[in-house]
Design an enzyme around this catalytic site. Structure first.
Site, PDB file in Angstrom:
ATOM      1  N   LYS A  59       0.848  -1.209   0.000  1.00  0.00           N
ATOM      2  CA  LYS A  59       0.000   0.000   0.000  1.00  0.00           C
ATOM      3  C   LYS A  59       0.867   1.237   0.000  1.00  0.00           C
ATOM      4  O   LYS A  59       2.038   1.222   0.404  1.00  0.00           O
ATOM      5  CB  LYS A  59      -0.934   0.033   1.220  1.00  0.00           C
ATOM      6  CG  LYS A  59      -0.255   0.031   2.593  1.00  0.00           C
ATOM      7  CD  LYS A  59       0.098   1.391   3.141  1.00  0.00           C
ATOM      8  CE  LYS A  59       0.921   1.312   4.414  1.00  0.00           C
ATOM      9  NZ  LYS A  59       1.521   2.537   4.852  1.00  0.00           N
ATOM     10  N   ASP A  80      -2.638  -1.780   9.687  1.00  0.00           N
ATOM     11  CA  ASP A  80      -2.739  -1.812   8.223  1.00  0.00           C
ATOM     12  C   ASP A  80      -3.243  -3.153   7.687  1.00  0.00           C
ATOM     13  O   ASP A  80      -3.423  -3.297   6.474  1.00  0.00           O
ATOM     14  CB  ASP A  80      -1.359  -1.539   7.596  1.00  0.00           C
ATOM     15  CG  ASP A  80      -0.876  -0.115   7.856  1.00  0.00           C
ATOM     16  OD1 ASP A  80      -1.722   0.754   8.132  1.00  0.00           O
ATOM     17  OD2 ASP A  80       0.346   0.112   7.788  1.00  0.00           O
TER      18      ASP A  80
HETATM   19  O1  C5P Z   1      -0.547  -1.275  14.242  1.00  0.00           O
HETATM   20  P1  C5P Z   1       0.899  -1.520  14.019  1.00  0.00           P
HETATM   21  O2  C5P Z   1       1.410  -2.689  14.819  1.00  0.00           O
HETATM   22  O3  C5P Z   1       1.284  -1.612  12.586  1.00  0.00           O
HETATM   23  O4  C5P Z   1       1.668  -0.241  14.576  1.00  0.00           O
HETATM   24  C1  C5P Z   1       3.047  -0.225  14.808  1.00  0.00           C
HETATM   25  C2  C5P Z   1       3.390   0.977  15.664  1.00  0.00           C
HETATM   26  O5  C5P Z   1       3.207   2.187  14.918  1.00  0.00           O
HETATM   27  C3  C5P Z   1       2.550   1.145  16.902  1.00  0.00           C
HETATM   28  O6  C5P Z   1       3.053   0.414  17.974  1.00  0.00           O
HETATM   29  C4  C5P Z   1       2.639   2.640  17.154  1.00  0.00           C
HETATM   30  O7  C5P Z   1       3.870   2.970  17.768  1.00  0.00           O
HETATM   31  C5  C5P Z   1       2.683   3.212  15.746  1.00  0.00           C
HETATM   32  N1  C5P Z   1       1.354   3.603  15.246  1.00  0.00           N
HETATM   33  C6  C5P Z   1       0.752   4.728  15.779  1.00  0.00           C
HETATM   34  N2  C5P Z   1      -0.496   5.099  15.325  1.00  0.00           N
HETATM   35  C7  C5P Z   1      -1.108   4.412  14.349  1.00  0.00           C
HETATM   36  C8  C5P Z   1      -0.508   3.268  13.781  1.00  0.00           C
HETATM   37  C9  C5P Z   1       0.736   2.894  14.262  1.00  0.00           C
HETATM   38  O8  C5P Z   1       1.301   5.389  16.665  1.00  0.00           O
HETATM   39  N3  C5P Z   1      -2.304   4.818  13.912  1.00  0.00           N
END
Ligand code: C5P
Length: 340
Positions: A37, A164
Site C-alpha cells: 500500500k 494496516d
Molecule cells: O498497528 P501496528 O502494529 O502496525 O503499529 C506499529 C506501531 O506504529 C505502533 O506500535 C505505534 O507505535 C505506531 N502507530 C501509531 N499510530 C497508528 C498506527 C501505528 O502510533 N495509527
C-alpha cells in the site's frame, strides 16, 4: 493428496485395499496474493492512551505483491523467500504466524500449517509488507481449512494484528480512520502509475511516529494537512495532475528528520519527471506519482541511475486485496524450516 493414518481395530475389514484404515484427506496448499500500500493522504492526530495515534488516511493498494502459501504439515513454521527475506523473523514475532495463531484459536484447531512467504514488497519500507503477509495468512488458512468465516470476522481479526492489516485484506482505495483499521471504500476511476524508490535499510514505524511527536512538541504544531475531501474528488475524476497537488503525509517530516538523505531522493524523482513525490507511510520508501505507465518507466530508469536509492520499481494502483491465486507456482521445498 491422501495420508493414511493408523489402522483402526474397530473397523470391519472389507474388500477394498484401504478398508480398516482411516484415510485423512490432506487439502492442497493454498496460495494468496496480497498487495503493498501507499498512503495518498496520512493525517496524524494526537497520541492516544493506548500508544497509537488517531489518523485519517487514504490507502491505495499497489501492484507490488507478496505471495503467501499455507500448507498442512506435521512440522509447523514459517519460511521466507525473496529480497530482504533474511531481515524477517521466522519465529513467533512474524506477523503472518501471529495471524495463523489468531485464526487457529478462533477455529479451535491446532496450527499445523507451514507458511511460505515470497516477498515482492520491500521489507521495512513503509509499504505494509508485514501486514500484507498477515492478511494473506488469514485468507489462506481460512481457505485451507474451509472455514465458515465472513469478511467482517476476518477484518476484526486483522485489526487485532496491526493497523494496516484490514486494508491489505480489503485492497483497492479506501479511507481509513481510527488507527487506520476502520475502512470505507473510495472511488478511484482510473489506474494511477507510480515509481517506488527503495532505500538501503528500513525505518521502524514506532520510531517514526515517536519522532513526529518529538518534532511537534518542539515546534508546538499539529497536523499540517488540510481536509481529505479534495483528494477524494481528485481520485474520482482520475486526473493524476490534480491528485499530485493534494498528496500529503504527516510522517514525511519525521522520516526525513531520521533519514535526511530522503530529501535528495524526493527531489531526484520530481527532477526525473514525476508529478510529485512523497514518503510512503512511515518510510523510507519514496513513492512518485506519474502521468502514465511510459513516463513511470522513464522516471524509474533515471532514478535508478541517479544513485539516490537501492532500487526502484514501477507499480500501478488500485489493485485488489488479498485473494487466492488459482494457478500458483510450485511451493518451495520445506527446508530450511524454522519452527515457530
Ligand atoms: O498497528 P501496528 O502494529 O502496525 O503499529 C506499529 C506501531 O506504529 C505502533 O506500535 C505505534 O507505535 C505506531 N502507530 C501509531 N499510530 C497508528 C498506527 C501505528 O502510533 N495509527
Amino acid at each position: 493428496m491422501l495420508r493414511v493414518g493408523e489402522p483402526r481395530s474397530d473397523h470391519p475389514v472389507g474388500a477394498t485395499p484401504y478398508a480398516g484404515w482411516v484415510l485423512a484427506v490432506v487439502p492442497p496448499p493454498v496460495t494468496v496474493r496480497v498487495p503493498a500500500k501507499v498512503n495518498l493522504h496520512l493525517a496524524v492526530r494526537d497520541l492516544r492512551d493506548d500508544g497509537y495515534h488517531d489518523v485519517a488516511t487514504v490507502f491505495q493498494a499497489l501492484s507490488l505483491t507478496d505471495e503467501v502459501t499455507v500448507a498442512a504439515t506435521d512440522s509447523p513454521g514459517v519460511q521466507v523467500h525473496g529480497e530482504g527475506a533474511g531481515a524477517l523473523p521466522t519465529d513467533s514475532r512474524n506477523l503472518a504466524w501471529q495471524a495463523v495463531l489468531a485464526l487457529a484459536e478462533q477455529a479451535r484447531r491446532a496450527p499445523d500449517v507451514r507458511v511460505v512467504l515470497r516477498k515482492g514488497i520491500p521489507v521495512g519500507g513503509g509499504m505494509a509488507g508485514g501486514s500484507a503477509d498477515a492478511a494473506g495468512a488469514l485468507v489462506g488458512l481460512a481457505a485451507l481449512w474451509r472455514l465458515d468465516i465472513g469478511r467482517d470476522e476476518l477484518t476484526e481479526l486483522a485489526a487485532g494484528l496491526g493497523s494496516d492489516v484490514p486494508f491489505a485484506l480489503h485492497g483497492g482505495t479506501a479511507l481509513g480512520t481510527g488507527r487506520g483499521e476502520r475502512l470505507v471504500p473510495v472511488l478511484a476511476r482510473h489506474p494511477f502509475y507510480w515509481v517506488v524508490a527503495l532505500d538501503r535499510t528500513g525505518l521502524a514505524t514506532p520510531e517514526v511516529y515517536a519522532e513526529l511527536d518529538r518534532l511537534r512538541a518542539t515546534a508546538g504544531t499539529s497536523s499540517g494537512l488540510g481536509p481529505v475531501e479534495p483528494l477524494l474528488e481528485a481520485l474520482a475524476t482520475g486526473d493524476p495532475r490534480q491528485l499530485a497537488l493534494l498528496l500529503g503525509n504527516d510522517l514525511q517530516s519525521a522520516a526525513v528528520s531520521l533519514r535526511p538523505a530522503l530529501r535528495r531522493t524526493l527531489r531526484a524523482g520530481v527532477a526525473a519527471g514525476a508529478l510529485a513525490g512523497m514518503v510512503s507511510g512511515s518510510g523510507p520508501t519514496c513513492a512518485f506519482l506519474c502521468t502514465g505507465a511510459d513516463v513511470a518507466v522513464r522516471v524509474a530508469a533515471e532514478l535508478a541511475g541517479a544513485g539516490v536509492c537501492r532500487t526502484v520499481r514501477v507499480a500501478s494502483g488500485p489493485v485488489h486485496g488479498a485473494r487466492v491465486v488459482e494457478d500458483p507456482r510450485p511451493v518451495p521445498p520445506p527446508e530450511p524450516l524454522a519452527h515457530a
